[in-house]
Each structure stands twice: as C-alpha cells, then as structure tokens.
Design an enzyme around this catalytic site. Structure first.
Site, PDB file in Angstrom:
ATOM      1  N   PRO A  10       0.795  -1.215   0.000  1.00 46.27           N
ATOM      2  CA  PRO A  10       0.000   0.000   0.000  1.00 46.27           C
ATOM      3  C   PRO A  10       0.832   1.271   0.000  1.00 46.27           C
ATOM      4  CG  PRO A  10      -0.164  -1.118   2.117  1.00 46.27           C
ATOM      5  CD  PRO A  10       0.566  -2.034   1.194  1.00 46.27           C
ATOM      6  N   ASN A  11       0.331   2.217  -0.773  1.00 48.73           N
ATOM      7  CA  ASN A  11       0.857   3.577  -0.880  1.00 48.73           C
ATOM      8  C   ASN A  11       2.165   3.687  -1.655  1.00 48.73           C
ATOM      9  OD1 ASN A  11      -1.322   4.691   0.671  1.00 48.73           O
ATOM     10  ND2 ASN A  11      -0.333   3.794   2.463  1.00 48.73           N
ATOM     11  N   ARG A  18       4.663  11.149  -2.202  1.00 49.42           N
ATOM     12  CA  ARG A  18       4.323  10.976  -0.791  1.00 49.42           C
ATOM     13  C   ARG A  18       5.567  11.114   0.079  1.00 49.42           C
ATOM     14  NH1 ARG A  18       4.037   5.525   2.128  1.00 49.42           N
ATOM     15  NH2 ARG A  18       3.136   6.086   4.117  1.00 49.42           N
ATOM     16  N   TYR A  23      10.802   9.141   1.887  1.00 47.46           N
ATOM     17  CA  TYR A  23      10.905   8.107   0.860  1.00 47.46           C
ATOM     18  C   TYR A  23      11.661   8.545  -0.396  1.00 47.46           C
ATOM     19  CZ  TYR A  23       7.383   6.032   3.840  1.00 47.46           C
ATOM     20  OH  TYR A  23       6.719   5.513   4.923  1.00 47.46           O
ATOM     21  N   ASN A  74       8.237  -5.354  -0.569  1.00 47.39           N
ATOM     22  CA  ASN A  74       8.118  -4.161   0.247  1.00 47.39           C
ATOM     23  C   ASN A  74       6.629  -4.057   0.534  1.00 47.39           C
ATOM     24  OD1 ASN A  74       7.821  -1.657   1.395  1.00 47.39           O
ATOM     25  ND2 ASN A  74       9.193  -0.614  -0.035  1.00 47.39           N
ATOM     26  N   ALA A  77       2.969  -0.778   5.052  1.00 46.69           N
ATOM     27  CA  ALA A  77       2.402  -0.931   6.395  1.00 46.69           C
ATOM     28  C   ALA A  77       1.993  -2.364   6.712  1.00 46.69           C
ATOM     29  CB  ALA A  77       1.209   0.010   6.568  1.00 46.69           C
ATOM     30  N   GLU A  98      12.969  -9.013   2.229  1.00 54.79           N
ATOM     31  CA  GLU A  98      12.118  -7.895   2.631  1.00 54.79           C
ATOM     32  C   GLU A  98      12.878  -6.593   2.409  1.00 54.79           C
ATOM     33  OE1 GLU A  98      10.226  -6.186   6.814  1.00 54.79           O
ATOM     34  OE2 GLU A  98      11.094  -8.189   6.764  1.00 54.79           O
ATOM     35  N   HIS A 100      12.684  -2.194   2.525  1.00 55.94           N
ATOM     36  CA  HIS A 100      12.044  -0.940   2.925  1.00 55.94           C
ATOM     37  C   HIS A 100      12.938   0.207   2.496  1.00 55.94           C
ATOM     38  CE1 HIS A 100       9.078  -3.065   5.267  1.00 55.94           C
ATOM     39  NE2 HIS A 100      10.073  -3.814   5.706  1.00 55.94           N
ATOM     40  N   ARG A 107      12.509   4.596  13.013  1.00 54.16           N
ATOM     41  CA  ARG A 107      11.255   5.354  12.933  1.00 54.16           C
ATOM     42  C   ARG A 107      10.363   5.057  14.144  1.00 54.16           C
ATOM     43  NH1 ARG A 107       8.747   5.111   7.188  1.00 54.16           N
ATOM     44  NH2 ARG A 107       7.539   6.803   8.111  1.00 54.16           N
TER      45      ARG A 107
END
Length: 146
Positions: A10-11, A18, A23, A74, A77, A98, A100, A107
């Site tokens: 998502p996103n 964004r 990012y 990736n 969330a 994985e 990111h 964070r």
C-alpha cells in the site's frame, strides 16, 4: 533463467509524491526500470506487482509458487500488521527478501516489528531505491549457491 517477483504494498504507488523527505523523489516506475536493468545484468527475469489490497498481495504470493524462484517484498504498512501475508510467504517456500526504503528501525516504534522478517532470508532497509537492487544481488547469490 531464474525469475523474481517484486511485490509492493500500500501507498507505494505514490512514491515520488508521498513524503519525499522520508521516501525520496524516486517513483515506483523508476524503481521498476532500475530493477529490470539490474536483473538483466544478473541473468534474472523480473516481474512487478503493486497493490493497496492485502488479499491481492497474498494471491500473488500463492501464484508465485512454481513460477518464480525468488520474491522481493516491500509490504509497506502490511509489514507491521499482516500475519496473513507472512503465512502466505511461509507456505510457498520461495526465498524472500524484505525491502524498505526507509530505516524502519529508526522510525516510530510500531514500525520496528516486522512479521515478514520472520520468514525472510534477509531484510534490507534504509538505502532507498538501492535496496531493491541489493535484494536482487542477494537473491541471485542465494539462487546460485542453493
């Protein structure tokens, strides 16, 4: 030729727009282009899917079995919430890295927990778009030595 499926959650379709301070300005299309070029140099095939829907990602993982030799995910969330996605990866028994863009461990505390890391061969975070290329390198090495 071994193939890798790169899934984005998502996103991630909003990359470049964004929160560029978190990012970066690289778009998802830019990442896909870089991955395609890099995969070619490694002798890997690569396919992409982005979805904002958990079930679509789970279906893609299930469908990867027998087609792809590696996964890069990736999950956005869903990394921190989706036991179902973790179970899907575990069930297909395909090596998964994985990724990111940001360092999730630097964070907010809720981002420090990754369900996917429990079924990943490794996690790459904090290197921006370069992390995807690093994941391709890692999977290529894994596929050659296994």
């Amino acid at each position: 030729m071994p193939s890798v499926l790169i899934l984005n959650g998502p996103n991630l379709n909003l990359l470049g727009q964004r929160q560029p301070e978190v990012y970066g300005s690289t778009t998802l299309d830019d990442i896909e282009t870089a991955c395609t070029t890099h995969a070619d140099t490694l002798g890997l095939g690569v396919s992409f899917l982005q979805s904002n829907h958990e079930g679509v990602l789970i279906d893609a993982v299930h469908e990867a079995k027998g087609t792809y030799q590696g996964l890069i995910i990736n999950a956005g969330a869903y990394t921190h919430t989706s036991i179902a996605l973790m179970d899907a990866v575990a069930s297909v028994e395909i090596p998964m890295v994985e990724v990111h863009l940001s360092n999730i461990h630097a964070r907010e505390p809720f981002r420090h927990v990754s369900y996917l890391s429990k079924v990943a061969v490794g996690q790459i975070c904090g290197f921006g778009a370069q992390g995807y290329l690093m994941a391709l390198d890692a999977l290529k090495e894994r596929l050659v030595t296994s």
